[in-house]
Structures are given as structure tokens and as C-alpha cells.
Design a protein around this motif. Sequence first.
Motif, short mmCIF file in Angstrom:
data_model
loop_
_atom_site.label_atom_id
_atom_site.label_comp_id
_atom_site.label_asym_id
_atom_site.label_seq_id
_atom_site.Cartn_x
_atom_site.Cartn_y
_atom_site.Cartn_z
N VAL A 360 6.89 1.10 -1.26
CA VAL A 360 6.66 0.88 -2.68
C VAL A 360 6.52 -0.61 -2.98
N ALA A 361 7.42 -1.42 -2.43
CA ALA A 361 7.41 -2.85 -2.72
C ALA A 361 6.16 -3.53 -2.17
N ARG A 362 5.65 -3.02 -1.06
CA ARG A 362 4.46 -3.61 -0.46
C ARG A 362 3.22 -3.38 -1.33
N ILE A 363 3.14 -2.24 -2.00
CA ILE A 363 1.96 -1.91 -2.82
C ILE A 363 2.14 -2.40 -4.26
N PHE A 364 3.32 -2.20 -4.81
CA PHE A 364 3.59 -2.62 -6.19
C PHE A 364 4.45 -3.89 -6.18
#
Length: 484
Positions: A360-364
Motif C-alpha cells: 500500500v505504501a509503495r503505491i499510495f
Amino acid sequence: MGVIEKTLELECLPQLGVGIIYSPTVANINFPNGLIDTFEVEPQTLCIRDENDNLKVPTEVFEEINKLPYHKLVHSIGAPVGGSLLPKNDQLELIKYTTTLFDSPWVTEHLSFNATTEFNTGFFLPPCQTKKGLELAIRNIKYLQDKIGKPIAIETGVNYLKPNSHEMNDGSFVAELCRETGCGILLDIHNIFANQLNGRQSITDFLKEIPLEHVVEMHIAGGTELNNLWMDSHSGPIDKRLLAITKEILPDLTNLKAVTYEIFDSYIPVVGDALIISEMEKVRELWENRKEQYHILEEEKLPKTVCNIQKLNQEFDPITWENMLGNHVIGRVDEHNVLKNEERIKIYQKLIKEFRASMVARIFKLTTRYMMLVLGMEVFAAILNDFWKHYPPEQLSYKEAKNFAAYLIHKDYKLPWLDRLLNYEVAVLDTLMDETLRVVVFDADPTPMFNALSQGKLPEKIGELGDYEVEITPETSTTNWMVI
């Protein structure tokens, strides 16, 4: 082809020497000439899925890999053979495509499962090592052999659970699979090393039970300690005790064709190219001296471990095992708690949560940084935990991210910039997936927020109100995608 013929076929496989798991980062390392013989490719890591969940294969990327001056091996992570589910057709087509393109002499796959009949687990989990579990694994291996048409070698897995009083020994389970299918063994010596340190079967006992002539490849890696357990983290240097025991057993692996070093791509910038080259020099030394006898020194010996058996009063059915273990590790508490492996289950839960959070953190990036800065880490962690309770893991990052976006929209948290940032990053993700131009409208200048969050902080001054548009254009790419 019968079991005997498949077993004999393993002896005729070519020697591919010293290998490393391929990644774009690995491919950019300037290895000395002659240090590397083989790139082992995990084809699923280079593919995506479209909006209809069809597998999209980047044919030009694979063709460029094929031009690299090394042998290639296909190491699949998409058709594990340790569960109740048969490999899916699109995974079989991907494996066949890459195996043919690379002229991979054999194909390796995991003796694990990563999905139940109802949901993905987000992690490779150990098979049900009972008679029924054995029958299913045999079925899966034979199915894979028939569909791929190449020798299949199964990877010996790491298992963080205590041994079950109603399960077969790790080595006996693998031995029976070889006897019934004639498959090869990818001996992941670091996995077996971790299993011994964590109180399962010792490496010595494991090797006594498996047919050593079926070992055609070996994986070796570095690991780390977490909560008094040894983790298969693929995170750096090879432990000296593991190197010693590997030197000791190599002369007995008379049919060994390759030794492959594993390191996760994300660790390479942390440890540096020089360390990777140094580790590959150790692997090269292992390969070159594999027929020489070695006696382990006192300081290289493993500690004596006690095999801590989990005494249970039932023999699990494979589907029951998969659903129960799967629910445990994704945080769905079973009121009966029959596994009684609380501290070991927590390890799986921690690993899965870290992996899901990173997706999640990598995309958002902007959305998650904003939430962490405004709410604090504890509140953001609580939000993630609530999200995980409502959504099971996804195998693909973009699906995990889209689920998190749906969760946030449903929760409707009243944070001034949350909706703006989330709307923007969802649009970026959608454009990345379908290569369609999009325009995102803002009612305030997003530039100060974007700039500050990119530096890991909140802006000192919020952008002025007004009508602003950000155009999201598809990346210019010549990549051709083959849809399966």
C-alpha cells in the motif's frame, strides 16, 4: 513418462553452475567475468493483471532477459504444489512460455500454498503433511509435470510452526513425493537451516530421509533473527554456520546441477553491490569445491536444538488445515485456537502485515505519508489493522491498494487532504494499469502538499484555493503485452 524415467531424466540435466535470482537491480550489478553462470527468473514478478484480471506478460522484457549472457532457469512463484488447489491455467501458460523462451532445463516450484478455496493468504504457508496432504501434493506435481513437459523440482520450504504430532517428518514428506512422482528437489538449504534453528527437523535428519540423488539445485541465502526465531529473510550475508554445513553436505549431492543465491531486490541498495559480489564469490567457491570433503570446525557448529513437538489430538484434513492456518495468519481468530502455536502464528502475522503495508505504501506514497504525519503512527497502524480485518490479502500490489482505497472511501475519515490525495493516487494507479490519460481536479493548489510529502513532512503553508488540474499521462513505453 513413468516415475523411473523421470528420475533418470534428472541425471541428464545440464550443469548450470552458479546462479542468482534475477531482478533489474541484479542485472545492473557489474559482476566480474566468470562469477555468474545463471540467472534464475521468477516470471510472475514481472507480470501484471488488467482490469479484467487477465494476466499480462511483458514479452519484450523477457526477450531482453533472454539476451543476457547467462543460462536462465524458471523459478515459479505462481503455481505452488503444497495445497488443495491445482495450478491455474494462466500460470501454466506463463511457465510454459518462459520455459520455452529461456530453454530452461528444469522448472522449480514451491512445496507450499498461498491461497485457500476462499481467499489468498499473502504468504507461502507450509502444507498439511498428512497422508491426505501427501496425496494432494502428488496430484499437483504430476499435473504440473504433465502440463509443463519439463522436469519439475520442488523447493523445500521454511516452516515457522512447531512440528505437529500427527504430521509426517519434513524429510519423509519430501521423500514420498519424489518416490511417487520422480520429481527433483530444489534443496533450499537456508530454509532447512532455519527449520532446525527454530526447533523442527535437523538438517542431518532431513538429509537422511530424502533421496539425495533427486537434489538438482540448491538455494542459499542470508537470514535474520526475530523474536528468537531465525527468519528466511534473504537479507544479506550467508551465515558462516550455514556455509560450513553446506560444504559438508555438498559431496553427497552427486546430481547437483546449480547453486543459486537469493536476496530480495529491496535489500540490494541497502547492502551494496560489493557485498553481493562478495557473497557470489562464496557461492562460486562452494560450487568449485563441491566434491571436496569438509569437516565442520567447532565454532561453525549449530547449537543443539530440541524438537518441540506440538501434541495434537487430531489429524487435519488438508482443506481444514489451509482454512484454519490461513485464517490464523491473516488475523481471523479461531475461537478454538486448535493450532496452539500462538508465538509462531504471530510471526506469520507480522510478516504478512509488513508485506501488505509495504504494498500500500509503495503505491499510495502521498496518501499514506499524509495519514501517518497527521494521525501519528499508532493511529495509522490501527487503521491498517482494521482494514486487514475486513479485506484478505491480495497477491498483487495494485489490488491491495485498490482495496485500501475502497476501505478509506467507505470509512470517510474527515481529514482535509485525504480525499484529494487518494483521488489523485488512485487516478495515477488507474492510468498505470490502462494507459489512459486522466485529469484530476483540485480545489486548492496541490504543489505545496506534494513537495512537502515527498520530503516526508507536512507543508508549512497550504496551497491557495482555486481551480487546479493535474494531467496524468501514461508513461511512454514500447512494451508489448501478451494477455493470457
